[in-house]
Scaffold this active site. Structure first.
Site, mmCIF file in Angstrom:
data_model
loop_
_atom_site.group_PDB
_atom_site.id
_atom_site.type_symbol
_atom_site.label_atom_id
_atom_site.label_comp_id
_atom_site.label_asym_id
_atom_site.label_seq_id
_atom_site.Cartn_x
_atom_site.Cartn_y
_atom_site.Cartn_z
ATOM 1 N N CYS A 1 -6.165 2.118 5.620
ATOM 2 C CA CYS A 1 -6.830 0.885 6.067
ATOM 3 C C CYS A 1 -6.274 0.484 7.435
ATOM 4 O O CYS A 1 -5.404 1.158 7.981
ATOM 5 C CB CYS A 1 -6.594 -0.225 5.042
ATOM 6 S SG CYS A 1 -4.888 -0.853 5.016
ATOM 7 N N CYS B 1 -2.404 -0.100 7.357
ATOM 8 C CA CYS B 1 -1.628 1.134 7.263
ATOM 9 C C CYS B 1 -1.764 1.970 8.528
ATOM 10 O O CYS B 1 -0.808 2.615 8.959
ATOM 11 C CB CYS B 1 -2.039 1.914 6.031
ATOM 12 S SG CYS B 1 -1.558 1.055 4.513
ATOM 13 N N HIS C 1 0.849 -1.188 0.000
ATOM 14 C CA HIS C 1 0.000 0.000 0.000
ATOM 15 C C HIS C 1 0.892 1.248 0.000
ATOM 16 O O HIS C 1 2.016 1.216 0.510
ATOM 17 C CB HIS C 1 -0.902 0.026 1.241
ATOM 18 C CG HIS C 1 -2.020 -0.969 1.191
ATOM 19 N ND1 HIS C 1 -3.088 -0.943 2.062
ATOM 20 C CD2 HIS C 1 -2.224 -2.034 0.375
ATOM 21 C CE1 HIS C 1 -3.918 -1.939 1.774
ATOM 22 N NE2 HIS C 1 -3.407 -2.626 0.758
ATOM 23 N N GLU D 1 0.974 3.933 1.736
ATOM 24 C CA GLU D 1 1.468 4.415 3.030
ATOM 25 C C GLU D 1 2.664 3.600 3.515
ATOM 26 O O GLU D 1 3.671 4.150 3.983
ATOM 27 C CB GLU D 1 0.370 4.331 4.102
ATOM 28 C CG GLU D 1 -0.881 5.119 3.789
ATOM 29 C CD GLU D 1 -1.953 4.280 3.112
ATOM 30 O OE1 GLU D 1 -1.638 3.568 2.131
ATOM 31 O OE2 GLU D 1 -3.115 4.339 3.558
HETATM 32 ZN ZN LIG Z 1 -3.486 0.326 3.579
#
Ligand SMILES: [Zn+2]
Length: 153
Positions: free
Chosen positions: A88, A91, A47, A49
């Site tokens: 999410c 993250c 992801h 992040e």
């Molecule tokens: Zn994430």
């Protein structure tokens, strides 16, 4: 956030969802950037992040940060993570663990957001590090990038 949006725009080239992230030092220096790369790398944890946090930690380890920084220090104390979409749960966990001081995001994620929408992991009073949170920055632009991507699919 404009820099994070530019990162997000790189993701669809590999079929990845356009989410971009930037980690800034306290003085505004860009330490790390990232965009979603699950499809590009086959890594379910790739992801934006997480990639930006890793890049920032590597930059600090390489000497990009304050001169008084201890060698081997992995903490991103004093840093700000800017991301186009609400993080999410994974993250949000990475944000807490990295010890960034501030999280700024654009679009809200009602289905999976863990920084205020569905959960609020980073401001849970049971954890000992809680970053400042700023939401909705350039939200229309951040949301439009996602809407255009999913509409095209
Ligand atoms: Zn994430």
């Amino acid at each position: 956030m404009r820099r994070a949006l530019a990162e997000a725009a790189l993701a669809p080239a590999t079929g990845d969802v356009p989410v971009g992230a930037v980690v800034l030092a306290a003085d505004g220096t860009v330490l790390g950037t990232g965009h979603n790369a699950r499809e590009a790398t086959g890594d379910p944890t790739a992801h934006a992040e997480v990639l930006a946090l890793r890049a920032a930690a590597e930059a600090l380890a390489a000497g990009a940060g304050p001169a008084d920084r201890r060698p081997g220090d992995w903490r991103l104390t004093g840093c700000t993570l800017v991301v186009t979409l609400e993080p999410c749960t994974m993250c949000a966990g990475a944000i807490v663990l990295s010890r960034v001081d501030r999280v700024v995001y654009g679009a809200y994620d009602a289905k999976a957001g863990a920084v205020g929408s569905l959960w609020d992991v980073v401001r849970d009073r049971r954890i000992n590090h809680r970053p400042e949170v700023i939401t909705g920055v350039l939200e229309p632009d951040c949301a439009a990038a996602l809407t255009a991507f999913f509409r095209a699919r």
